[in-house]
Write an enzyme that holds these catalytic residues in place. Sequence first.
Site, short mmCIF file in Angstrom:
data_model
loop_
_atom_site.label_atom_id
_atom_site.label_comp_id
_atom_site.label_asym_id
_atom_site.label_seq_id
_atom_site.Cartn_x
_atom_site.Cartn_y
_atom_site.Cartn_z
N SER A 163 1.05 -0.94 0.11
CA SER A 163 0.32 -0.19 0.02
C SER A 163 0.76 1.02 0.08
O SER A 163 1.72 1.23 0.44
CB SER A 163 -1.34 -0.21 1.52
N TYR A 189 0.58 0.18 10.30
CA TYR A 189 -0.26 -0.29 9.33
C TYR A 189 1.25 0.08 8.11
O TYR A 189 1.17 -1.03 7.45
CB TYR A 189 -1.02 0.69 9.06
#
Length: 321
Positions: A163, A189
């Site tokens: 990501s 994350y």
Amino acid sequence: MDRVTSPFGAFTSAREVAAGHDLTGRTAIVTGGASGIGIETARALALAGAEVTLAVRNLEAGMAAATDINDSVGAQRASVGRVDLSSFASVAAFADHWGDAPLNLLINNAGVMACPLSYTAEDLEMQIGTNHFGHFLLAVLLARALMNGADEGRSARVVSLTSIGHRRSPIIWEDTHYRKRPYDKWEAYGQSKTANALFAVGFHERFADLGVTANAVMPGGIMTPLQRHLPREEMIAMGWMNEKGEIAQGFKTPEQGASTSVWAALGPELEGIGGLYLEDCAQAEPWSEETPYKGVKAYALDPEEAERLWTLSEETTGAIV
């Protein structure tokens, strides 16, 4: 090497990317294949003829997804296997059930994002524990199957979902699992997504000569169950939607979000090529402040960082190549 591109773009659909490919007799595993971009990745591969296993934590949701795919394909090409990536025992059981049967495509798609601080069965921080270490163990345990799935002139492929969130943090080697430092859900994350990109670098380095390539994929902004831990107010504050719940311009549909995964799995432009970070059906450009939501930071592709992560991952999972 020249930058790798394709005829496709950011908003191409997954089935458009798969069109023209005959995957009859080929096998694929898609983790997190019950929803979001996972189900659309699996659907596109099944439409092209592949036998696809949805590797999911929730069997009921997986069975519903497989039925949906098979109905849309008009054939029984999707099946379900249970795997909880936050448990090494569950990952090992899934891989043991698969055995050494030829595997042509492994799409490490499942993930958790911005969850409260929690830990896996092995006491690893949940985001990197699930997103990276669980997938690392799965890929290593299926390495023989992937090598058996390599054909003359056509490699088996591993696709590792990363990501743009990787820009939020490199691997923090001194305290990867938040034993001492304050927990930040977005930093955690980001660290896990950096790990997903570095995994592709390390895996490709080890297995390319054995007929298996690996690339990392940034799918883009998509509203999926990945946002389950985010309050509506936070998504509005970040500009992902407005007060009416209307999704911001630039977000993709799940099928558009699946397109780069499918290209990474099938694109002839990538045959024999790996260790790349892909987005919008092309090799990403370096990250810059001028385009903060695109591109890849250098640390996510650093070979030395990839080697350090591989060593840590072997020590953590006990899976030695």
